[in-house]
Design an enzyme around this catalytic site. Structure first.
Site, PDB file in Angstrom:
ATOM      1  N   GLY A   3       3.207 -16.215   5.309  1.00 57.78           N
ATOM      2  CA  GLY A   3       3.237 -17.277   4.302  1.00 57.78           C
ATOM      3  C   GLY A   3       3.743 -16.788   2.952  1.00 57.78           C
ATOM      4  O   GLY A   3       4.253 -17.574   2.153  1.00 57.78           O
ATOM      5  N   ALA A  36      -0.772 -15.822   4.702  1.00 56.32           N
ATOM      6  CA  ALA A  36      -1.964 -16.662   4.617  1.00 56.32           C
ATOM      7  C   ALA A  36      -3.176 -15.783   4.909  1.00 56.32           C
ATOM      8  O   ALA A  36      -3.069 -14.760   5.592  1.00 56.32           O
ATOM      9  CB  ALA A  36      -1.870 -17.788   5.628  1.00 56.32           C
ATOM     10  N   GLU A  54       3.815 -13.085  12.104  1.00 61.37           N
ATOM     11  CA  GLU A  54       2.796 -13.950  12.723  1.00 61.37           C
ATOM     12  C   GLU A  54       2.674 -13.727  14.217  1.00 61.37           C
ATOM     13  O   GLU A  54       1.605 -13.907  14.802  1.00 61.37           O
ATOM     14  CB  GLU A  54       3.120 -15.424  12.450  1.00 61.37           C
ATOM     15  CG  GLU A  54       2.938 -15.876  11.002  1.00 61.37           C
ATOM     16  CD  GLU A  54       4.170 -15.699  10.140  1.00 61.37           C
ATOM     17  OE1 GLU A  54       5.072 -14.918  10.509  1.00 61.37           O
ATOM     18  OE2 GLU A  54       4.234 -16.347   9.083  1.00 61.37           O
ATOM     19  N   GLU A  73       7.383 -16.982   3.247  1.00 60.20           N
ATOM     20  CA  GLU A  73       7.731 -18.413   3.260  1.00 60.20           C
ATOM     21  C   GLU A  73       7.634 -19.018   1.859  1.00 60.20           C
ATOM     22  O   GLU A  73       8.487 -19.815   1.457  1.00 60.20           O
ATOM     23  CB  GLU A  73       6.818 -19.161   4.242  1.00 60.20           C
ATOM     24  CG  GLU A  73       7.130 -18.783   5.687  1.00 60.20           C
ATOM     25  CD  GLU A  73       6.090 -19.287   6.679  1.00 60.20           C
ATOM     26  OE1 GLU A  73       4.884 -19.042   6.443  1.00 60.20           O
ATOM     27  OE2 GLU A  73       6.477 -19.913   7.669  1.00 60.20           O
TER      28      GLU A  73
HETATM   29  N1  DAK Z   1      -5.089 -12.037   5.056  1.00 62.35           N
HETATM   30  C1  DAK Z   1      -6.287 -11.525   4.652  1.00 62.35           C
HETATM   31  N2  DAK Z   1      -6.442 -10.285   4.183  1.00 62.35           N
HETATM   32  C2  DAK Z   1      -5.366  -9.493   4.118  1.00 62.35           C
HETATM   33  C3  DAK Z   1      -4.087  -9.936   4.533  1.00 62.35           C
HETATM   34  C4  DAK Z   1      -3.971 -11.292   5.010  1.00 62.35           C
HETATM   35  N3  DAK Z   1      -2.802 -11.843   5.361  1.00 62.35           N
HETATM   36  N4  DAK Z   1      -3.213  -8.929   4.365  1.00 62.35           N
HETATM   37  C5  DAK Z   1      -3.908  -7.901   3.868  1.00 62.35           C
HETATM   38  N5  DAK Z   1      -5.204  -8.221   3.716  1.00 62.35           N
HETATM   39  C6  DAK Z   1      -6.294  -7.400   3.221  1.00 62.35           C
HETATM   40  C7  DAK Z   1      -6.724  -6.356   4.238  1.00 62.35           C
HETATM   41  O1  DAK Z   1      -7.609  -6.913   5.166  1.00 62.35           O
HETATM   42  C8  DAK Z   1      -7.372  -5.321   3.361  1.00 62.35           C
HETATM   43  O2  DAK Z   1      -8.655  -5.788   3.016  1.00 62.35           O
HETATM   44  P1  DAK Z   1      -9.924  -4.756   2.981  1.00 62.35           P
HETATM   45  O3  DAK Z   1      -9.992  -4.155   4.333  1.00 62.35           O
HETATM   46  O4  DAK Z   1      -9.556  -3.752   1.909  1.00 62.35           O
HETATM   47  O5  DAK Z   1     -11.082  -5.640   2.614  1.00 62.35           O
HETATM   48  C9  DAK Z   1      -6.534  -5.350   2.116  1.00 62.35           C
HETATM   49  O6  DAK Z   1      -5.844  -6.615   2.119  1.00 62.35           O
HETATM   50  C10 DAK Z   1      -5.491  -4.245   2.072  1.00 62.35           C
HETATM   51  O7  DAK Z   1      -4.765  -4.296   3.286  1.00 62.35           O
HETATM   52  P2  DAK Z   1      -4.549  -3.009   4.227  1.00 62.35           P
HETATM   53  O8  DAK Z   1      -5.691  -2.062   4.104  1.00 62.35           O
HETATM   54  O9  DAK Z   1      -4.232  -3.520   5.580  1.00 62.35           O
HETATM   55  O10 DAK Z   1      -3.273  -2.350   3.556  1.00 62.35           O
HETATM   56  P3  DAK Z   1      -2.095  -1.528   4.244  1.00 62.35           P
HETATM   57  O11 DAK Z   1      -1.247  -1.005   3.121  1.00 62.35           O
HETATM   58  O12 DAK Z   1      -2.647  -0.545   5.244  1.00 62.35           O
HETATM   59  O13 DAK Z   1      -1.268  -2.604   5.075  1.00 62.35           O
HETATM   60  C11 DAK Z   1      -0.121  -4.709   5.379  1.00 62.35           C
HETATM   61  C12 DAK Z   1      -0.582  -3.601   4.383  1.00 62.35           C
HETATM   62  C13 DAK Z   1       0.472  -5.841   4.553  1.00 62.35           C
HETATM   63  C14 DAK Z   1       0.973  -4.141   6.298  1.00 62.35           C
HETATM   64  C15 DAK Z   1      -1.326  -5.185   6.244  1.00 62.35           C
HETATM   65  O14 DAK Z   1      -2.381  -5.522   5.351  1.00 62.35           O
HETATM   66  C16 DAK Z   1      -1.013  -6.368   7.084  1.00 62.35           C
HETATM   67  O15 DAK Z   1      -0.384  -6.247   8.143  1.00 62.35           O
HETATM   68  N6  DAK Z   1      -1.477  -7.559   6.646  1.00 62.35           N
HETATM   69  C17 DAK Z   1      -1.322  -8.795   7.423  1.00 62.35           C
HETATM   70  C18 DAK Z   1       0.087  -9.321   7.347  1.00 62.35           C
HETATM   71  C19 DAK Z   1       0.269 -10.564   8.172  1.00 62.35           C
HETATM   72  O16 DAK Z   1       0.059 -10.564   9.397  1.00 62.35           O
HETATM   73  N7  DAK Z   1       0.667 -11.624   7.508  1.00 62.35           N
HETATM   74  C20 DAK Z   1       0.889 -12.934   8.182  1.00 62.35           C
HETATM   75  C21 DAK Z   1      -0.395 -13.723   8.170  1.00 62.35           C
HETATM   76  S1  DAK Z   1      -0.213 -15.267   9.026  1.00 62.35           S
HETATM   77  C22 DAK Z   1       0.951 -22.756   7.182  1.00 62.35           C
HETATM   78  C23 DAK Z   1       1.197 -22.029   6.057  1.00 62.35           C
HETATM   79  C24 DAK Z   1       1.239 -20.651   6.104  1.00 62.35           C
HETATM   80  C25 DAK Z   1       0.988 -19.982   7.276  1.00 62.35           C
HETATM   81  C26 DAK Z   1       0.729 -20.711   8.409  1.00 62.35           C
HETATM   82  C27 DAK Z   1       0.712 -22.107   8.369  1.00 62.35           C
HETATM   83  N8  DAK Z   1       0.949 -24.180   7.156  1.00 62.35           N
HETATM   84  C28 DAK Z   1       1.283 -24.874   5.924  1.00 62.35           C
HETATM   85  C29 DAK Z   1       0.653 -24.951   8.325  1.00 62.35           C
HETATM   86  C30 DAK Z   1       1.033 -18.533   7.237  1.00 62.35           C
HETATM   87  C31 DAK Z   1       0.519 -17.707   8.157  1.00 62.35           C
HETATM   88  C32 DAK Z   1       0.492 -16.275   7.862  1.00 62.35           C
HETATM   89  O17 DAK Z   1       0.911 -15.817   6.830  1.00 62.35           O
END
Ligand code: DAK
Length: 262
Positions: A113, A69, A136, A116
């Protein structure tokens, strides 16, 4: 006009074709936001209602299926925003409403997400560069779109706990060994393989495909006796279809069946 956060294309030339959806926020690694989930849901429901579509494939870019997400979009939420607003529940699980098969073709990151969403699909075909995770916990939250429930059903409690509590990723080979994905293919051939699987599904009788999907899903929602009884009712019902007559007549007469999805 609103931005195209997904791209759609109809593939194939048979009576039933494949609807291909490509998540399209490549610079953000296909981070899933409300608008994207609205567009995805609308495309899924439109194709589910379209007789000319037999199967749907959801894919992302080579680098990311979806990295979760959109963290920026939810960073400022308070408990009351999330709870009273029923945080994005409205449009996150539309894929579960689809009666036709939905295949996730996953390359690169499928995190949070994104993982998921892939698990909500009927099966996952992974590229050999795929990485799955529920990170998360590093953000001070937990999976919110079914990850704590679907992941242990797919890979067992030990690996699910490991992934959910430590945020470690699982690569494609481990995901296949653990049962999260149905097959792993070379990254360059991911779409070709997923579309070939979808074309095969499109060539089968539509009612038996939908009932088979319903029955397998029932295995995760009921006990064994109830599930087998449910399967038996569907099995009997298929003898009322033209496709059963066609499929068996074709086998007996050594010809290819021509299903009419009736
Ligand atoms: N959200 C927003 N931007 C994201 C992102 C995300 N989840 N993942 C990556 N990006 C963006 C980065 O900010 C970066 O943007 P700029 O800085 O270039 O503007 C760009 O994508 C490239 O990412 P990186 O520079 O970080 O690239 P790397 O290769 O160094 O790293 C990475 C890739 C995937 C390991 C890293 O980006 C990362 O850790 N991303 C976050 C992963 C994460 O924590 N995902 C879980 C998010 S929480 C629900 C439904 C769904 C959910 C909850 C509730 N309901 C229905 C109630 C879901 C929650 C989640 O998914």
């Amino acid at each position: 006009m609103s931005e195209a956060l997904i791209l759609t294309e109809i593939i194939g030339d048979g009576a039933r074709r494949t609807g291909l959806i490509t998540l399209n926020r490549p610079k953000q690694l296909n981070a899933l936001n409300d608008a994207l989930m609205d567009q995805l849901g609308a495309a899924l429901l439109a194709w589910d209602a379209d007789d000319a579509i037999g199967c749907i494939v959801i894919t992302g870019s080579e680098r990311a299926f979806a990295a979760g997400a959109d963290i920026g979009a939810m960073a400022g939420y308070s408990y009351m925003d999330a709870y009273l607003g029923n945080y994005i529940t409205r449009n996150w699980e539309t894929v579960r409403q689809v009666r036709k098969p939905v295949i996730a073709a996953v390359s690169g990151f499928a995190l949070g997400g994104g993982c998921e969403l892939a698990m909500m699909c009927d099966f996952i075909i992974a590229a050999d560069n795929a990485n799955f995770g529920q990170p998360e916990i590093k953000l001070g939250i937990i999976p919110g779109a079914g990850g704590t429930q679907r992941l242990p059903r797919a890979v067992g409690k030990a690996k699910a706990m490991d992934m959910v509590l430590t945020a470690r990723m699982m690569d494609a080979a481990e995901a296949e060994r653990a049962g999260l994905v149905s097959r792993v293919v070379p990254t360059a051939r991911l779409l070709e393989e997923a579309l070939a699987a979808a074309a095969l599904i499109c060539s089968m009788g539509g009612a038996s495909v939908m009932m088979a999907k319903q029955c397998v899903n029932r295995a995760f929602e009921s006990g064994l006796a109830d599930g087998v009884s449910y399967e038996r009712q569907m099995f009997h019902a298929l003898f009322a279809t033209d496709d059963q007559k066609e499929g068996m007549d074709a086998f007996v007469n050594k010809r290819k069946p021509v299903f009419r999805h009736r």
